[in-house]
Motif scaffolding. Structure first.
Motif, PDB file in Angstrom:
ATOM      1  N   ARG A 130       0.864  -1.184   0.000  1.00 33.00           N
ATOM      2  CA  ARG A 130       0.000   0.000   0.000  1.00 33.00           C
ATOM      3  C   ARG A 130       0.896   1.229   0.000  1.00 33.00           C
ATOM      4  O   ARG A 130       1.648   1.444   0.942  1.00 33.00           O
ATOM      5  N   TYR A 131       0.827   1.982  -1.068  1.00 36.88           N
ATOM      6  CA  TYR A 131       1.713   3.139  -1.219  1.00 36.88           C
ATOM      7  C   TYR A 131       0.873   4.363  -1.567  1.00 36.88           C
ATOM      8  O   TYR A 131      -0.313   4.249  -1.859  1.00 36.88           O
ATOM      9  N   ARG A 132       1.528   5.514  -1.547  1.00 35.87           N
ATOM     10  CA  ARG A 132       0.796   6.733  -1.925  1.00 35.87           C
ATOM     11  C   ARG A 132       0.951   7.025  -3.409  1.00 35.87           C
ATOM     12  O   ARG A 132       0.165   7.755  -3.994  1.00 35.87           O
ATOM     13  N   GLY A 191     -15.139  -2.251 -16.385  1.00 43.30           N
ATOM     14  CA  GLY A 191     -13.679  -2.108 -16.481  1.00 43.30           C
ATOM     15  C   GLY A 191     -12.969  -2.694 -15.291  1.00 43.30           C
ATOM     16  O   GLY A 191     -13.585  -3.206 -14.341  1.00 43.30           O
ATOM     17  N   VAL A 192     -11.653  -2.625 -15.356  1.00 43.73           N
ATOM     18  CA  VAL A 192     -10.816  -3.167 -14.285  1.00 43.73           C
ATOM     19  C   VAL A 192      -9.510  -2.396 -14.204  1.00 43.73           C
ATOM     20  O   VAL A 192      -9.032  -1.862 -15.198  1.00 43.73           O
ATOM     21  N   ALA A 193      -8.951  -2.331 -13.004  1.00 45.26           N
ATOM     22  CA  ALA A 193      -7.592  -1.809 -12.837  1.00 45.26           C
ATOM     23  C   ALA A 193      -6.797  -2.829 -12.037  1.00 45.26           C
ATOM     24  O   ALA A 193      -7.299  -3.393 -11.060  1.00 45.26           O
ATOM     25  N   ASP A 233       2.175  -2.706  -8.604  1.00 44.77           N
ATOM     26  CA  ASP A 233       3.089  -2.866  -7.464  1.00 44.77           C
ATOM     27  C   ASP A 233       2.765  -4.148  -6.696  1.00 44.77           C
ATOM     28  O   ASP A 233       3.657  -4.852  -6.233  1.00 44.77           O
ATOM     29  N   ARG A 234       1.465  -4.414  -6.573  1.00 42.48           N
ATOM     30  CA  ARG A 234       1.072  -5.616  -5.823  1.00 42.48           C
ATOM     31  C   ARG A 234       1.346  -6.874  -6.635  1.00 42.48           C
ATOM     32  O   ARG A 234       1.673  -7.918  -6.084  1.00 42.48           O
ATOM     33  N   MET A 235       1.212  -6.766  -7.955  1.00 40.61           N
ATOM     34  CA  MET A 235       1.555  -7.915  -8.798  1.00 40.61           C
ATOM     35  C   MET A 235       3.046  -8.212  -8.641  1.00 40.61           C
ATOM     36  O   MET A 235       3.461  -9.361  -8.555  1.00 40.61           O
TER      37      MET A 235
HETATM   38  P1  HAM Z   1      -9.427  -0.042  -6.987  1.00 42.14           P
HETATM   39  O1  HAM Z   1      -9.891  -1.343  -6.413  1.00 42.14           O
HETATM   40  O2  HAM Z   1      -9.568   1.157  -6.171  1.00 42.14           O
HETATM   41  O3  HAM Z   1     -10.192   0.123  -8.359  1.00 42.14           O
HETATM   42  O4  HAM Z   1      -7.900  -0.193  -7.396  1.00 42.14           O
HETATM   43  C1  HAM Z   1      -7.452  -1.217  -8.250  1.00 42.14           C
HETATM   44  C2  HAM Z   1      -6.179  -1.846  -7.728  1.00 42.14           C
HETATM   45  O5  HAM Z   1      -5.188  -0.837  -7.497  1.00 42.14           O
HETATM   46  C3  HAM Z   1      -6.313  -2.524  -6.380  1.00 42.14           C
HETATM   47  O6  HAM Z   1      -6.874  -3.806  -6.505  1.00 42.14           O
HETATM   48  C4  HAM Z   1      -4.876  -2.580  -5.935  1.00 42.14           C
HETATM   49  O7  HAM Z   1      -4.207  -3.681  -6.540  1.00 42.14           O
HETATM   50  C5  HAM Z   1      -4.311  -1.291  -6.476  1.00 42.14           C
HETATM   51  N1  HAM Z   1      -4.209  -0.307  -5.376  1.00 42.14           N
HETATM   52  C6  HAM Z   1      -5.178   0.446  -4.844  1.00 42.14           C
HETATM   53  N2  HAM Z   1      -4.697   1.238  -3.863  1.00 42.14           N
HETATM   54  C7  HAM Z   1      -3.373   0.974  -3.767  1.00 42.14           C
HETATM   55  C8  HAM Z   1      -2.303   1.483  -2.952  1.00 42.14           C
HETATM   56  N3  HAM Z   1      -2.488   2.424  -2.046  1.00 42.14           N
HETATM   57  N4  HAM Z   1      -1.056   0.970  -3.139  1.00 42.14           N
HETATM   58  C9  HAM Z   1      -0.843   0.014  -4.077  1.00 42.14           C
HETATM   59  N5  HAM Z   1      -1.791  -0.487  -4.891  1.00 42.14           N
HETATM   60  C10 HAM Z   1      -3.045  -0.020  -4.739  1.00 42.14           C
HETATM   61  C11 HAM Z   1     -10.034   1.194  -9.188  1.00 42.14           C
HETATM   62  O8  HAM Z   1      -9.121   1.977  -9.134  1.00 42.14           O
HETATM   63  C12 HAM Z   1     -11.095   1.271 -10.279  1.00 42.14           C
HETATM   64  N6  HAM Z   1     -10.839   2.479 -11.065  1.00 42.14           N
HETATM   65  C13 HAM Z   1     -11.104   0.013 -11.131  1.00 42.14           C
HETATM   66  C14 HAM Z   1     -12.062   0.055 -12.263  1.00 42.14           C
HETATM   67  C15 HAM Z   1     -11.797   0.342 -13.547  1.00 42.14           C
HETATM   68  N7  HAM Z   1     -13.373  -0.116 -12.150  1.00 42.14           N
HETATM   69  C16 HAM Z   1     -13.934   0.037 -13.350  1.00 42.14           C
HETATM   70  N8  HAM Z   1     -12.973   0.334 -14.218  1.00 42.14           N
END
Ligand code: HAM
Length: 428
Positions: free
Chosen positions: A117-119, A313-315, A319-321
């Motif tokens: 978990r990063y900024r 959609g998906v993100a 970093d976690r991968m």
């Molecule tokens: P999200 O679940 O907020 O979804 O973030 C997607 C991924 O970003 C998380 O599963 C995680 O792997 C990574 N992530 C989130 N916060 C952090 C953090 N602080 N440090 C490292 N990795 C992090 C979204 O962002 C949506 N926009 C996904 C989406 C796209 N939905 C529809 N289209």
């Protein structure tokens, strides 16, 4: 003198880390191409209002917000989805549908730094806009599976459906803001608080019992669970439609990729507020945090002034991968910036060595030049340490005759070749 450090939650990536990150980025790009997603580049800074619109309290409270010198209220992007939706609602409004759009880049959230978990972190993001058909939801899941497989990760997908909850809440007349707060609590697994909240807002005891039953339903026998949900929500037509939708999506994915490890969790909610349908997250063994997340959001684009355009959609969190790959020792091929080094035997040969380097580059052969004035033995030792392939040694006698010494660093053999022959050898 002050010793500068990176700002809390921010990291420098170098060596193996930057290599792995670039490797994952390459795989994400490859996946986008395989599925026909066009890569777009959106700004890191967007208007706060746009980013805050439907991101939910959690993300909203963790944004890097500031006023620019023109007094505009702006923020660093906490995700890509709002930017892509803005683009589709405006500039791309009349482009042919569906839109398949891909982005990769850095994301900013003022999360509490800890493992994974990063900024500042990286996401690869895929949006499929313009259809509400279950094939689109299935595509996003299959694409995610493909990306995880391509980097050698064993993964499982956790699924839920926002429509089941919204269907019940809307039919019961629960105001939007209470619905959103309840979902935020569920996202944090504070189910008792969520139930207390909706009960206080006027939901009947009978209804809260139904909600409690739903929360308890989870497992890997996905179709059995779907049948159970259908029985529980039979009095709520919109929730029933959501259950059918989920069944269709799951059948599509499991028919095409039966090996996909799926887990259904009815009480699963996601922090972002814009979801309207199927939602999911990606997990790997031994890591509690999600490697990716996404879902369907059919109302966001119209909120930004566009026509109603359904989207899913998906993100993926790169970093976690990366972290998961380290844990599993999934290696990437070591990448060297340039596999060949050109070494002049002495000061006089610097210019010829420069000329040779330049000539090799114009022929598409990557080389780096030894520019530290190292002695030959030291330069070769360093090249060996860095696992380079060839050293091109530029000597006085050879240079006069149009020759080069090409040393195979792995085999520890060297041959004297004409410059053209050297090109051919290095090109292999
Ligand atoms: P999200 O679940 O907020 O979804 O973030 C997607 C991924 O970003 C998380 O599963 C995680 O792997 C990574 N992530 C989130 N916060 C952090 C953090 N602080 N440090 C490292 N990795 C992090 C979204 O962002 C949506 N926009 C996904 C989406 C796209 N939905 C529809 N289209």
């Amino acid at each position: 003198m002050t010793e500068f450090k990176t700002v809390r939650g921010m990291r420098d990536l170098f060596g193996e880390d930057s290599e792995t990150m670039l490797h994952i980025e390459e795989k994400a790009r490859e996946t986008a191409k395989l599925f026909g997603y066009e890569e777009i580049i959106t700004p890191i800074v967007e208007s706060y209002e746009l980013l805050a619109a439907k991101s939910g309290d959690e993300v909203k409270s963790r944004m890097f917000v500031f006023k620019d010198l023109g007094g505009r209220n702006v923020a660093l992007r906490p995700e890509f989805t709002a930017s892509v939706a803005r683009l589709v609602a405006t500039t791309l409004r009349n482009a042919p549908r569906p839109y398949r759009l891909f982005c990769v880049g850095s994301i900013y959230r003022y999360d509490e730094p800890q493992k994974g978990r990063y900024r500042e972190f990286w996401q690869s993001n895929y949006e499929l806009m313009g259809t509400d058909r279950p094939e689109a939801d299935a595509e996003i899941l299959l694409l995610t599976a493909r990306l995880m497989q391509s980097v050698g990760l064993d993964f499982s997908l956790k699924l839920g459906h926002t429509g089941i909850w919204r269907g019940i809440f809307n039919q019961e007349g629960l105001p939007d803001n209470v619905q959103n707060s309840a979902m935020q609590l569920m996202d944090k697994k504070q189910y008792d608080d969520a139930l207390e909240l909706v009960q206080k807002a006027g939901l009947s005891k009978k209804c809260t019992t139904i909600l409690q039953e739903l929360i308890d339903l989870k497992g890997k026998k996905v179709f059995n669970i779907i049948d159970n949900i259908a029985t529980i929500v039979h009095d709520y037509p919109k929730a029933c439609a959501a259950v059918d939708n989920l069944r269709e999506i799951l059948s599509l994915v499991l028919e095409i990729a039966p090996e996909t490890d799926m887990m259904l969790e009815t009480g699963f909610a996601r922090g972002l507020e814009y979801y309207t349908g199927m939602i999911f997250e990606v997990y790997v063994p031994n890591l509690e945090i999600a490697l990716g997340g996404g879902g369907r959001y059919d109302r966001l684009i119209e909120l930004f002034g566009g026509n109603p355009i359904p989207a899913v959609g998906v993100a993926h969190g790169l970093d976690r991968m990366m972290l998961a790959m380290k844990g599993r020792k999934t290696s990437t091929e070591t990448r060297i910036a340039a596999p060949n080094v050109v070494i002049p035997v002495n000061e006089e040969m610097r210019k010829p060595a420069f000329m040779i380097s330049q000539k090799l580059r114009t022929e598409g052969i990557p080389v780096e030049m030894e520019i530290m004035g190292k002695k030959m033995g030291k330069a070769l030792e360093d090249a060996n340490k860095r696992k380079m392939k060839f050293a091109i040694i530029v000597g006085e006698e050879e240079w006069k005759k149009g020759l080069l010494v090409v040393r195979d660093l792995e085999k520890r053999e060297q041959t004297t070749l004409k410059i053209e022959e050297a090109h051919n050898k290095l090109r292999k």
